[in-house]
Design a protein around this motif. Structure first.
Motif, PDB file in Angstrom:
ATOM      1  N   GLN A   1       0.819  -1.212   0.000  1.00  0.00           N
ATOM      2  CA  GLN A   1       0.000   0.000   0.000  1.00  0.00           C
ATOM      3  C   GLN A   1       0.856   1.267   0.000  1.00  0.00           C
ATOM      4  O   GLN A   1       0.378   2.351  -0.334  1.00  0.00           O
ATOM      5  CB  GLN A   1      -0.959   0.006   1.210  1.00  0.00           C
ATOM      6  CG  GLN A   1      -0.312   0.265   2.540  1.00  0.00           C
ATOM      7  CD  GLN A   1       0.246  -1.017   3.161  1.00  0.00           C
ATOM      8  OE1 GLN A   1       0.274  -2.073   2.529  1.00  0.00           O
ATOM      9  NE2 GLN A   1       0.654  -0.917   4.410  1.00  0.00           N
ATOM     10  N   GLU A   2       2.163   1.135   0.335  1.00  0.00           N
ATOM     11  CA  GLU A   2       3.063   2.287   0.376  1.00  0.00           C
ATOM     12  C   GLU A   2       3.836   2.483  -0.930  1.00  0.00           C
ATOM     13  O   GLU A   2       4.402   3.546  -1.160  1.00  0.00           O
ATOM     14  CB  GLU A   2       4.090   2.111   1.511  1.00  0.00           C
ATOM     15  CG  GLU A   2       3.488   1.859   2.880  1.00  0.00           C
ATOM     16  CD  GLU A   2       4.572   1.489   3.891  1.00  0.00           C
ATOM     17  OE1 GLU A   2       5.754   1.849   3.640  1.00  0.00           O
ATOM     18  OE2 GLU A   2       4.254   0.836   4.899  1.00  0.00           O
TER      19      GLU A   2
ATOM     20  N   ARG B   1      -4.350  -9.585  -2.366  1.00  0.00           N
ATOM     21  CA  ARG B   1      -3.348  -8.777  -1.680  1.00  0.00           C
ATOM     22  C   ARG B   1      -3.308  -7.363  -2.244  1.00  0.00           C
ATOM     23  O   ARG B   1      -3.204  -6.383  -1.496  1.00  0.00           O
ATOM     24  CB  ARG B   1      -1.984  -9.463  -1.808  1.00  0.00           C
ATOM     25  CG  ARG B   1      -0.859  -8.761  -1.087  1.00  0.00           C
ATOM     26  CD  ARG B   1       0.394  -9.635  -1.033  1.00  0.00           C
ATOM     27  NE  ARG B   1       0.269 -10.634   0.020  1.00  0.00           N
ATOM     28  CZ  ARG B   1       0.857 -11.836   0.011  1.00  0.00           C
ATOM     29  NH1 ARG B   1       1.572 -12.206  -1.037  1.00  0.00           N
ATOM     30  NH2 ARG B   1       0.714 -12.668   1.015  1.00  0.00           N
ATOM     31  N   MET B   2      -3.434  -7.241  -3.555  1.00  0.00           N
ATOM     32  CA  MET B   2      -3.378  -5.920  -4.170  1.00  0.00           C
ATOM     33  C   MET B   2      -4.682  -5.138  -3.958  1.00  0.00           C
ATOM     34  O   MET B   2      -4.662  -3.911  -3.805  1.00  0.00           O
ATOM     35  CB  MET B   2      -3.077  -6.028  -5.670  1.00  0.00           C
ATOM     36  CG  MET B   2      -1.607  -6.303  -5.979  1.00  0.00           C
ATOM     37  SD  MET B   2      -0.441  -5.174  -5.147  1.00  0.00           S
ATOM     38  CE  MET B   2      -0.944  -3.563  -5.739  1.00  0.00           C
ATOM     39  N   GLU B   3      -5.820  -5.833  -3.910  1.00  0.00           N
ATOM     40  CA  GLU B   3      -7.089  -5.151  -3.630  1.00  0.00           C
ATOM     41  C   GLU B   3      -7.043  -4.520  -2.243  1.00  0.00           C
ATOM     42  O   GLU B   3      -7.499  -3.385  -2.029  1.00  0.00           O
ATOM     43  CB  GLU B   3      -8.258  -6.129  -3.742  1.00  0.00           C
ATOM     44  CG  GLU B   3      -8.635  -6.432  -5.178  1.00  0.00           C
ATOM     45  CD  GLU B   3      -9.766  -7.458  -5.271  1.00  0.00           C
ATOM     46  OE1 GLU B   3      -9.998  -8.170  -4.256  1.00  0.00           O
ATOM     47  OE2 GLU B   3     -10.392  -7.559  -6.343  1.00  0.00           O
TER      48      GLU B   3
ATOM     49  N   ALA C   1      -4.342  -3.633  -0.675  1.00  0.00           N
ATOM     50  CA  ALA C   1      -3.352  -2.559  -0.675  1.00  0.00           C
ATOM     51  C   ALA C   1      -3.895  -1.278  -1.294  1.00  0.00           C
ATOM     52  O   ALA C   1      -3.514  -0.173  -0.908  1.00  0.00           O
ATOM     53  CB  ALA C   1      -2.104  -3.013  -1.436  1.00  0.00           C
ATOM     54  N   MET C   2      -4.815  -1.422  -2.269  1.00  0.00           N
ATOM     55  CA  MET C   2      -5.307  -0.252  -2.996  1.00  0.00           C
ATOM     56  C   MET C   2      -6.480   0.436  -2.299  1.00  0.00           C
ATOM     57  O   MET C   2      -6.883   1.530  -2.695  1.00  0.00           O
ATOM     58  CB  MET C   2      -5.727  -0.652  -4.417  1.00  0.00           C
ATOM     59  CG  MET C   2      -4.586  -1.168  -5.282  1.00  0.00           C
ATOM     60  SD  MET C   2      -3.223   0.030  -5.472  1.00  0.00           S
ATOM     61  CE  MET C   2      -4.032   1.305  -6.443  1.00  0.00           C
ATOM     62  N   LYS C   3      -7.024  -0.160  -1.257  1.00  0.00           N
ATOM     63  CA  LYS C   3      -8.207   0.388  -0.586  1.00  0.00           C
ATOM     64  C   LYS C   3      -7.945   1.772   0.003  1.00  0.00           C
ATOM     65  O   LYS C   3      -8.782   2.665  -0.075  1.00  0.00           O
ATOM     66  CB  LYS C   3      -8.668  -0.565   0.530  1.00  0.00           C
ATOM     67  CG  LYS C   3      -9.572  -1.665   0.037  1.00  0.00           C
ATOM     68  CD  LYS C   3     -10.043  -2.518   1.211  1.00  0.00           C
ATOM     69  CE  LYS C   3     -10.942  -3.660   0.716  1.00  0.00           C
ATOM     70  NZ  LYS C   3     -11.376  -4.507   1.868  1.00  0.00           N
ATOM     71  N   ASP C   4      -6.814   1.925   0.645  1.00  0.00           N
ATOM     72  CA  ASP C   4      -6.552   3.157   1.388  1.00  0.00           C
ATOM     73  C   ASP C   4      -5.523   4.061   0.726  1.00  0.00           C
ATOM     74  O   ASP C   4      -4.815   4.797   1.402  1.00  0.00           O
ATOM     75  CB  ASP C   4      -6.070   2.805   2.811  1.00  0.00           C
ATOM     76  CG  ASP C   4      -7.117   2.011   3.568  1.00  0.00           C
ATOM     77  OD1 ASP C   4      -8.298   2.349   3.425  1.00  0.00           O
ATOM     78  OD2 ASP C   4      -6.736   1.061   4.255  1.00  0.00           O
ATOM     79  N   ARG C   5      -5.435   4.013  -0.597  1.00  0.00           N
ATOM     80  CA  ARG C   5      -4.482   4.896  -1.273  1.00  0.00           C
ATOM     81  C   ARG C   5      -5.128   5.545  -2.490  1.00  0.00           C
ATOM     82  O   ARG C   5      -6.060   5.000  -3.088  1.00  0.00           O
ATOM     83  CB  ARG C   5      -3.211   4.147  -1.670  1.00  0.00           C
ATOM     84  CG  ARG C   5      -3.407   3.013  -2.654  1.00  0.00           C
ATOM     85  CD  ARG C   5      -2.057   2.452  -3.140  1.00  0.00           C
ATOM     86  NE  ARG C   5      -1.324   3.417  -3.963  1.00  0.00           N
ATOM     87  CZ  ARG C   5      -0.007   3.450  -4.086  1.00  0.00           C
ATOM     88  NH1 ARG C   5       0.734   2.589  -3.395  1.00  0.00           N
ATOM     89  NH2 ARG C   5       0.574   4.319  -4.863  1.00  0.00           N
TER      90      ARG C   5
END
Length: 433
Positions: free
Chosen positions: A247-248, A267-269, A271-275
């Motif tokens: 996510q970073e 895993r990527m879904e 990570a992309m939630k809060d960015r």
């Protein structure tokens, strides 16, 4: 052992021999057997074995020896190579040997990038230059090899300037990093991670380092990541910690041989939630280690090996179109080299003739000055001496220039002419050394 001799003889005071083992006729594990562990002592050994000059070139794709000698002993070069590198006779079957014009042509093509695994690559030009400069600095290479290597280096530079032989990236890693650089306004300001520690990852790391990009590197074992960072580049990160940092990140390169997906859709879904910003992922693994479904996630740009390979192939085809143009430049330069070498062949005879006649001039001048001793002063003696020089120059310049032109023109008659001149003026090839 492949040998090419005879018809390609160069009109040199010495002859050039090139013996080589390359990626074309030997796999890497075989090629390594031919390397010289102590390059300096190996140069000396070739000189002791009969070479007047020597240059050794070693890269990851080739090992080559260039030797210059009056009477080249190709078998002797191979014997010395076997002795210096600890080879057996059967190993020498992988060695190619070329003499004279063929050897010089190979060096020209090599410096121009036409003989490289990747056509037009730039690295070989610097490798040839460093090998020659080492030999020259240590007095292993002098006039003959200097002339040939200087010409080859100039041709290599000219080919790259005039043609497009080195244009366009032709490595997967270079293309990937270049695409990322074009995608982001400022790649140096992005948070970048490289997953993997093998050869593919190493190429990516070098490309990133070349652009001044700071990045993290991780591998399935932390020790490998740390070792990679110390020898190549990057800041090591533990594998589990790296998988929790998606996510970073702004840019991810994956170049591993893992038998499963390291980056999954789930895993990527997460990570992309809060960015808000986009993330770019390059899957350079074979087999793939990034789930293709990742490409459907909003904000994720996934590029795989097949897409990059298409760009690489396009660049390779573009370079191959430039090969004929590069070869024409080399062919034109070879004519110049041949003429220069022919002039070199005539020069010892010309110098010897002038020296012989000058001895006669000096002897007769002394006689004349002795006879005029009581009737001449310093000014008269100077005038008489200048007259003696002028007579010698006037008598010899025309025939000697004619000899030079005939030697450059070539042919059997020119060789016979030089022998006649050498005999008339008692030129001794051995004493002239």
């Amino acid at each position: 052992m492949t040998t090419a001799v005879g018809t390609q003889d160069l009109s040199l005071p010495v002859q050039i021999v090139n013996a080589r083992v390359t990626y074309k006729n030997a796999p890497i594990h075989v090629l390594e057997k031919f390397t010289f562990k102590d390059v300096e002592s190996s140069h000396k050994a070739f000189m002791d074995a009969g070479a007047d000059e020597c240059v050794i070139l070693q890269t990851c794709n080739r090992v080559e020896v260039y030797a210059a000698a009056k009477s080249p002993d190709e078998a002797g070069v191979l014997r010395q190579w076997a002795q210096s590198a600890g080879l057996q006779d059967k190993d020498l079957a992988s060695v190619e040997v070329e003499v004279g014009k063929d050897a010089v042509m190979h060096l020209m093509r090599l410096a121009s990038g036409l003989d490289s695994l990747v056509v037009g690559e730039d690295q070989i030009l610097g490798q040839v230059r460093r090998a020659f400069e080492f030999a020259r600095a240590n007095s292993y290479a002098s006039a003959n090899l200097a002339m040939i290597f200087d010409k080859a280096l100039k041709v290599g530079s000219r080919v790259r300037t005039v043609t497009g032989i080195n244009k366009g990236n032709v490595s997967i890693a270079s293309v990937a990093v270049n695409l990322a650089d074009e995608y982001f306004d400022d790649m140096k300001a992005k948070k970048v991670m490289l997953i993997g520690s093998g050869e593919g990852a190493s190429l990516v790391a070098k490309a990133l380092k070349k652009r001044g990009v700071d990045f993290m590197v991780t591998s399935r074992t932390y020790d490998r990541a740390r070792s990679f960072s110390e020898t190549v580049a990057g800041r090591p990160v533990p594998f589990d910690a790296a998988l929790g940092m998606f996510q970073e990140l702004d840019l991810i390169f994956v170049a591993t041989t893992a038998p499963y997906f390291l980056i999954t859709q789930e895993r990527m879904e997460a990570a992309m939630k809060d960015r808000n910003g986009a993330v770019m992922i390059f899957d350079l693994s074979n087999p793939r280690t990034v789930d293709e479904k990742v490409a459907t996630i909003h904000g994720v740009k996934l590029i795989n090996m097949d897409q990059i390979a298409e760009l690489v192939e396009k660049n390779v085809r573009s370079r191959m179109k430039e090969v004929n143009s590069a070869q024409k430049i080399i062919d034109d330069e070879m004519k110049s080299v041949d003429s220069m070498m022919k002039r070199l062949k005539a020069e010892p005879v010309v110098v010897s003739v002038f020296k012989s006649v000058d001895q006669i001039r000096e002897r007769e001048l002394k006689k004349a000055l002795s006879m005029l001793a009581s009737r001449s002063g310093p000014e008269q003696e100077r005038i008489i001496e200048q007259l003696s020089y002028a007579i010698v120059e006037g008598v010899l310049s025309t025939p000697m220039n004619y000899l030079r032109k005939e030697i450059v023109a070539g042919g059997r008659e020119s060789e016979e002419l030089m022998k006649i001149v050498a005999k008339l003026f008692q030129y001794d090839d051995e004493k002239a050394q």
